[in-house]
Design an enzyme around this catalytic site. Structure first.
Site, PDB file in Angstrom:
ATOM      1  N   CYS A 113       0.791  -1.257   0.013  1.00 42.82           N
ATOM      2  CA  CYS A 113       0.092  -0.081   0.092  1.00 42.82           C
ATOM      3  C   CYS A 113       0.721   1.209  -0.124  1.00 42.82           C
ATOM      4  CB  CYS A 113      -0.958  -0.062   1.175  1.00 42.82           C
ATOM      5  SG  CYS A 113      -2.129  -1.417   1.134  1.00 42.82           S
ATOM      6  N   HIS A 249      -3.196   7.751   2.040  1.00 42.66           N
ATOM      7  CA  HIS A 249      -3.469   6.340   1.529  1.00 42.66           C
ATOM      8  C   HIS A 249      -4.845   6.168   2.269  1.00 42.66           C
ATOM      9  CE1 HIS A 249      -3.949   2.268   0.918  1.00 42.66           C
ATOM     10  NE2 HIS A 249      -3.431   1.857   2.065  1.00 42.66           N
ATOM     11  N   ASN A 279     -10.070   0.472  -0.160  1.00 39.04           N
ATOM     12  CA  ASN A 279      -8.337   0.535  -0.315  1.00 39.04           C
ATOM     13  C   ASN A 279      -7.991  -0.123  -1.581  1.00 39.04           C
ATOM     14  OD1 ASN A 279      -5.941   0.092   0.146  1.00 39.04           O
ATOM     15  ND2 ASN A 279      -6.114  -0.764   1.998  1.00 39.04           N
TER      16      ASN A 279
HETATM   17  O1  UT7 Z   1      -3.744  -0.572   3.602  1.00 38.04           O
HETATM   18  C1  UT7 Z   1      -2.898  -1.557   4.239  1.00 38.04           C
HETATM   19  C2  UT7 Z   1      -2.952  -1.420   5.504  1.00 38.04           C
HETATM   20  N1  UT7 Z   1      -4.376  -1.934   6.080  1.00 38.04           N
HETATM   21  C3  UT7 Z   1      -4.974  -1.208   6.994  1.00 38.04           C
HETATM   22  O2  UT7 Z   1      -4.658  -0.176   7.352  1.00 38.04           O
HETATM   23  C4  UT7 Z   1      -6.249  -1.855   7.572  1.00 38.04           C
HETATM   24  C5  UT7 Z   1      -6.011  -1.697   8.872  1.00 38.04           C
HETATM   25  N2  UT7 Z   1      -7.151  -2.320  10.003  1.00 38.04           N
HETATM   26  C6  UT7 Z   1      -8.374  -1.997   9.924  1.00 38.04           C
HETATM   27  O3  UT7 Z   1      -8.844  -1.128   8.967  1.00 38.04           O
HETATM   28  C7  UT7 Z   1      -9.208  -2.482  11.019  1.00 38.04           C
HETATM   29  O4  UT7 Z   1      -8.718  -3.058  11.718  1.00 38.04           O
HETATM   30  C8  UT7 Z   1     -10.493  -3.312  10.373  1.00 38.04           C
HETATM   31  C9  UT7 Z   1     -11.601  -2.451   9.537  1.00 38.04           C
HETATM   32  C10 UT7 Z   1      -9.887  -4.392   9.459  1.00 38.04           C
HETATM   33  C11 UT7 Z   1     -11.350  -4.168  11.468  1.00 38.04           C
HETATM   34  O5  UT7 Z   1     -11.735  -3.124  12.216  1.00 38.04           O
HETATM   35  P1  UT7 Z   1     -11.611  -3.477  13.902  1.00 38.04           P
HETATM   36  O6  UT7 Z   1     -12.264  -2.236  14.660  1.00 38.04           O
HETATM   37  O7  UT7 Z   1     -10.065  -3.392  14.059  1.00 38.04           O
HETATM   38  O8  UT7 Z   1     -12.408  -4.827  14.181  1.00 38.04           O
HETATM   39  P2  UT7 Z   1     -11.768  -6.183  14.742  1.00 38.04           P
HETATM   40  O9  UT7 Z   1     -10.737  -6.813  13.606  1.00 38.04           O
HETATM   41  O10 UT7 Z   1     -11.151  -5.911  15.984  1.00 38.04           O
HETATM   42  O11 UT7 Z   1     -13.034  -6.983  14.965  1.00 38.04           O
HETATM   43  C12 UT7 Z   1     -14.338  -6.752  15.620  1.00 38.04           C
HETATM   44  C13 UT7 Z   1     -15.312  -7.599  15.544  1.00 38.04           C
HETATM   45  C14 UT7 Z   1     -14.786  -9.209  15.483  1.00 38.04           C
HETATM   46  O12 UT7 Z   1     -15.692  -9.842  16.148  1.00 38.04           O
HETATM   47  P3  UT7 Z   1     -15.460 -10.182  17.697  1.00 38.04           P
HETATM   48  O13 UT7 Z   1     -14.301 -11.101  17.743  1.00 38.04           O
HETATM   49  O14 UT7 Z   1     -15.388  -8.937  18.292  1.00 38.04           O
HETATM   50  O15 UT7 Z   1     -16.868 -10.780  17.952  1.00 38.04           O
HETATM   51  C15 UT7 Z   1     -14.690  -9.450  14.169  1.00 38.04           C
HETATM   52  O16 UT7 Z   1     -15.020 -10.899  13.898  1.00 38.04           O
HETATM   53  O17 UT7 Z   1     -15.609  -7.395  13.972  1.00 38.04           O
HETATM   54  C16 UT7 Z   1     -15.802  -8.749  13.334  1.00 38.04           C
HETATM   55  N3  UT7 Z   1     -15.515  -8.854  12.031  1.00 38.04           N
HETATM   56  C17 UT7 Z   1     -16.731  -8.235  11.204  1.00 38.04           C
HETATM   57  N4  UT7 Z   1     -18.117  -8.200  11.459  1.00 38.04           N
HETATM   58  C18 UT7 Z   1     -18.948  -7.762  10.320  1.00 38.04           C
HETATM   59  C19 UT7 Z   1     -14.547  -8.344  11.075  1.00 38.04           C
HETATM   60  N5  UT7 Z   1     -14.830  -8.306  10.033  1.00 38.04           N
HETATM   61  C20 UT7 Z   1     -16.289  -8.044   9.894  1.00 38.04           C
HETATM   62  C21 UT7 Z   1     -17.116  -7.837   8.816  1.00 38.04           C
HETATM   63  N6  UT7 Z   1     -18.405  -7.800   9.230  1.00 38.04           N
HETATM   64  N7  UT7 Z   1     -16.705  -7.616   7.488  1.00 38.04           N
END
Ligand code: UT7
Length: 322
Positions: A113, A249, A279
């Site tokens: 990225c 980005h 993204n």
């Molecule tokens: O460009 C390259 C670099 N990439 C990035 O910079 C991306 C960086 N990361 C992020 O943008 C965020 O971490 C995400 C958007 C990927 C995730 O957000 P988060 O607030 O960090 O959520 P999380 O991964 O901690 O997940 C929270 C909950 C989990 O459920 P439990 O374990 O709390 O029950 C996940 O299973 O959300 C769940 N979850 C979803 N729920 C509905 C994960 N993906 C999804 C989804 N829909 N698509």
């Protein structure tokens, strides 16, 4: 002294738009979750017969037209991509062939990225040292081909597209400074599974899919982007208030807002496309730049801060007088 100046921008997005609601029919997710956690509302997805080089070519042609530069005058092509048409030749060589030019250097840069930041850094060095004076710098990605469409943690976050700039030699900057960093220590946080030798038939798990520990990447991205913004301002002896625009980005609206807050920039001075494009990896900064140049927000003379973070880990920034 010679500097590099952005003389034209271009962008390309595939026609097909995939909304969050459509994703609700593919994986266990919701429009609300995707919007809340990432800011994404939709993404563009390439057609089956579309390639990274096709998209790169379209963006490049737009940038050349905007810069009023003839194809024959291009003396270097650099494409930032991690999703090339094939392992080789490079997308840059394919774009060169499609433009109908030859003999000039053309190569790809692979920094996930952050790819566009690395490509801009290299192109800037070529121009400043007299190695090139009309450079096409392109970011182009087709992440829909490396997404596991059953993994809701990743498939909702990415989209396809390409952005390009023409960099030309000039008497004044232009590219004021570039800053790039890498740290291979945390590669397990974000990578594509499988490896080049895999035949892919025996074990489906060997297929090339994005794997991401999103939460950990999120925290590292916020910290690294804050640091690189400080490094860029300090390196140039300027303050936050000198910046006209942040062109970040586009991975996650929450990461973008956190960086803007550290820079004391209101969101009105931040170019946001993540809601529309998701993204697009190394295409996201040149695409965002092109959108804001074309809609008249970014004007000649504005001071822009570009910044990106991605797999590798890699991160980078550029201070640009547009
Ligand atoms: O460009 C390259 C670099 N990439 C990035 O910079 C991306 C960086 N990361 C992020 O943008 C965020 O971490 C995400 C958007 C990927 C995730 O957000 P988060 O607030 O960090 O959520 P999380 O991964 O901690 O997940 C929270 C909950 C989990 O459920 P439990 O374990 O709390 O029950 C996940 O299973 O959300 C769940 N979850 C979803 N729920 C509905 C994960 N993906 C999804 C989804 N829909 N698509």
């Amino acid at each position: 002294m010679t500097f590099a100046r952005i003389s034209g921008t271009g962008g390309y997005l595939p026609e097909r738009v995939m909304t969050n609601h459509e994703l609700e029919t593919i994986v266990d997710t919701s429009d609300e979750w995707i919007r809340d956690r990432s800011g994404i509302r939709q993404r563009h997805i390439a057609a089956d017969n579309e390639t990274t080089s096709d998209m790169a070519l379209s963006a490049a042609r737009e940038a050349l037209a905007a810069a009023k530069v003839e194809v024959a005058d291009i003396d270097l092509i650099i494409v930032a991509t991690t999703t090339p048409d094939r392992v080789f030749p490079s997308v840059a060589c394919t774009v060169q062939r499609k433009l109908g030019i030859h003999d000039i250097p053309a190569f790809d840069i692979h920094a996930a990225c952050s790819g566009f930041m690395f490509a801009l850094d290299v192109a800037n060095r070529f121009v400043k040292t007299g190695g090139a004076s009309n450079v096409l710098v392109i970011g182009a990605e087709i992440y829909s081909r490396i997404l596991d469409w059953s993994d809701r943690a990743t498939c909702v976050l990415f989209g396809d597209g390409a952005g390009a700039v023409v960099l030309q030699a000039a008497e004044e900057a232009g590219i004021v400074s570039t800053h790039i960093h890498s740290n291979g220590k945390h590669e397990e946080l974000l990578y594509v599974s499988g490896s080049v030798g895999d035949r892919g038939t025996e074990r489906q798990s060997d297929a090339a899919f994005i794997k991401m520990r999103g939460n950990e990447i999120f925290r590292k991205a916020v910290a690294a982007l804050g640091n690189i913004a400080r490094e860029t301002l300090a390196g140039n002896g300027i303050t936050k208030s000198d910046l006209s625009w942040l062109v970040p980005h586009q991975a996650n609206l929450r990461i973008i807002s956190a960086t803007a807050k550290k820079l004391c920039l209101p969101m009105e001075r931040v170019v946001v496309t993540v809601d529309q494009h998701a993204n697009t990896s190394s295409a996201s900064i040149p695409l965002a730049l092109d959108v804001a140049v074309r809609d008249g927000r970014i004007k000649r003379g504005d001071l822009l801060l570009f910044e990106a973070f991605g797999a590798g880990l890699t991160w980078g920034s550029a201070l640009v007088k547009y």
